[in-house]
Design an enzyme around this catalytic site. Structure first.
Site, PDB file in Angstrom:
ATOM      1  N   HIS A  56       0.857  -1.188   0.000  1.00 62.48           N
ATOM      2  CA  HIS A  56       0.000   0.000   0.000  1.00 62.48           C
ATOM      3  C   HIS A  56       0.890   1.233   0.000  1.00 62.48           C
ATOM      4  CE1 HIS A  56      -3.096   2.872   0.915  1.00 62.48           C
ATOM      5  NE2 HIS A  56      -4.027   1.947   0.964  1.00 62.48           N
TER       6      HIS A  56
ATOM      7  N   TYR B 150       0.082   7.618   2.180  1.00 58.42           N
ATOM      8  CA  TYR B 150      -1.094   8.488   2.060  1.00 58.42           C
ATOM      9  C   TYR B 150      -0.721   9.919   1.684  1.00 58.42           C
ATOM     10  CZ  TYR B 150      -3.457   4.603   4.298  1.00 58.42           C
ATOM     11  OH  TYR B 150      -3.952   3.359   4.580  1.00 58.42           O
TER      12      TYR B 150
ATOM     13  N   HIS C  39     -14.904   1.619   2.076  1.00 64.14           N
ATOM     14  CA  HIS C  39     -14.975   2.796   1.210  1.00 64.14           C
ATOM     15  C   HIS C  39     -16.202   2.734   0.293  1.00 64.14           C
ATOM     16  CE1 HIS C  39     -10.299   3.351   1.544  1.00 64.14           C
ATOM     17  NE2 HIS C  39     -10.921   3.430   2.708  1.00 64.14           N
TER      18      HIS C  39
ATOM     19  N   GLU D 188      -7.396   1.990  -5.720  1.00 66.48           N
ATOM     20  CA  GLU D 188      -8.397   1.673  -4.698  1.00 66.48           C
ATOM     21  C   GLU D 188      -9.587   2.613  -4.817  1.00 66.48           C
ATOM     22  OE1 GLU D 188      -6.733   1.447  -0.775  1.00 66.48           O
ATOM     23  OE2 GLU D 188      -8.687   1.191   0.189  1.00 66.48           O
TER      24      GLU D 188
ATOM     25  N   HIS E  54      -4.630   5.148  -3.310  1.00 60.91           N
ATOM     26  CA  HIS E  54      -5.847   5.953  -3.441  1.00 60.91           C
ATOM     27  C   HIS E  54      -5.547   6.899  -4.602  1.00 60.91           C
ATOM     28  CE1 HIS E  54      -6.859   5.394   1.126  1.00 60.91           C
ATOM     29  NE2 HIS E  54      -6.609   4.260   0.515  1.00 60.91           N
TER      30      HIS E  54
ATOM     31  N   ASP F  99     -13.856   8.156   5.741  1.00 58.07           N
ATOM     32  CA  ASP F  99     -13.035   6.945   5.712  1.00 58.07           C
ATOM     33  C   ASP F  99     -12.729   6.521   7.148  1.00 58.07           C
ATOM     34  OD1 ASP F  99     -11.150   5.007   5.232  1.00 58.07           O
ATOM     35  OD2 ASP F  99      -9.921   6.209   3.880  1.00 58.07           O
TER      36      ASP F  99
ATOM     37  N   ASP G 247     -12.131  -1.755  -1.647  1.00 53.80           N
ATOM     38  CA  ASP G 247     -12.262  -1.601  -0.194  1.00 53.80           C
ATOM     39  C   ASP G 247     -13.751  -1.605   0.166  1.00 53.80           C
ATOM     40  OD1 ASP G 247     -12.559  -0.260   2.416  1.00 53.80           O
ATOM     41  OD2 ASP G 247     -10.393   0.024   2.287  1.00 53.80           O
TER      42      ASP G 247
HETATM   43 ZN    ZN Z   1      -8.265   0.342   2.072  1.00 50.84          ZN
END
Ligand code: ZN
Length: 275
Positions: free
Chosen positions: A65, A68, A177, A140, A106, A225, A174
């Site tokens: 991942h 952010y 989400h 995502e 994201h 989120d 997700d």
């Molecule tokens: Zn996630």
């Protein structure tokens, strides 16, 4: 579905495998560097070797991942865009070195979504051109908090369409989400229409490479989120029962990103009991 969890890389990425096994995970997701900072020292070759040895000996599939901080929809010419691109390339390089097949991200945030979608596709193409190899970008779906793009699955499809590197793009779905974005997974009809919408938007569910399995703290369509432990949030257990019984996703990886890692074993037991 192969069930696992997001594991800490404290002490080095190779340490995540031991944590996964302690938690009863059969797959894992990791950050490939500290997710809160822009810069990180290069991966030590001995750590790369240790990671690859652990991956081989445990046989656990891994996905990564991205940080952010990265915003691939940052305005052209901005400092944030340059930092985002460099950090994204560095993370793709790390995945390539570690043999991780997909980096989940994201897609980005931008008030003007039309412009943002173009900027994201451009950034992905530029980054993948700098990292030849196998590693893919797995986009995502988001909760739609603030100006986040890709709460609406059709925006994922538009990024695919705008990209010149489609063969190296996938999707990570997700559950929290999707629910926060207004896709009602809590009944069979809503579940079916959610995945029909996704299939239509991205041109086939074979593009879904991974799942994030999270309950949602807030109600349907909240657009925030906030992940919750499995079965403790607004989604309940039915969405997970339907997903784990869905033959289209039998071979997919699904990882927990629930708030308390100490509760991963309990959450994994809950999920396995639904099958
Ligand atoms: Zn996630």
């Amino acid at each position: 579905m192969i069930l696992g969890a997001h594991e800490s890389i404290a002490g080095g990425p190779s340490k995540a495998f031991g944590r996964a096994r302690e938690h009863g995970a059969e797959a894992l997701q990791i950050f490939v560097k500290n997710a809160r900072g822009w810069k990180a020292k290069p991966l030590d070759p001995s750590e790369v070797a240790a990671f690859r040895a652990e991956a081989r000996s445990t046989g656990l599939p891994v996905m990564a991942h991205a940080s952010y901080l990265i915003n691939l929809a940052a305005p052209a010419g901005s400092e944030l865009r340059e930092k985002s691109l460099d950090a994204f390339v560095d993370e793709l390089d790390r995945c390539e070195a570690l043999g991780i097949p997909g980096l989940v991200i994201h897609p980005g945030s931008c008030a003007d979504h039309d412009e943002g979608i173009e900027l994201i596709a451009e950034a992905i193409d530029a980054a993948l051109a700098r990292v030849p190899g196998q590693v893919q970008v797995w986009l995502e779906n988001t909760a739609g908090q603030g100006t986040a793009i890709a709460a609406d699955f059709r925006e994922l499809g538009r990024i695919f369409a705008a990209s010149g590197t489609k063969e190296r793009l996938g999707v990570c779905f997700d559950t929290c989400h999707a629910f926060a974005a207004g896709y009602d997974l809590t009944n069979e009809a809503g579940y079916a229409s959610t995945f029909a919408s996704l299939e239509e938007a991205i041109g086939g569910l074979q593009r879904v490479r991974g799942f994030h399995l999270n309950d949602c703290k807030k109600p349907l369509g909240c657009r925030v989120d906030r992940h919750e432990e499995i079965g403790d949030g607004a989604m309940g257990l039915l969405p997970f029962r339907l997903l784990l019984g869905d033959e289209r996703f039998t071979g997919a990886i699904g990882v927990l990103e629930t708030p308390e890692p100490e509760r991963y074993p309990e959450n994994l037991r809950k999920l396995r009991a639904l099958v």
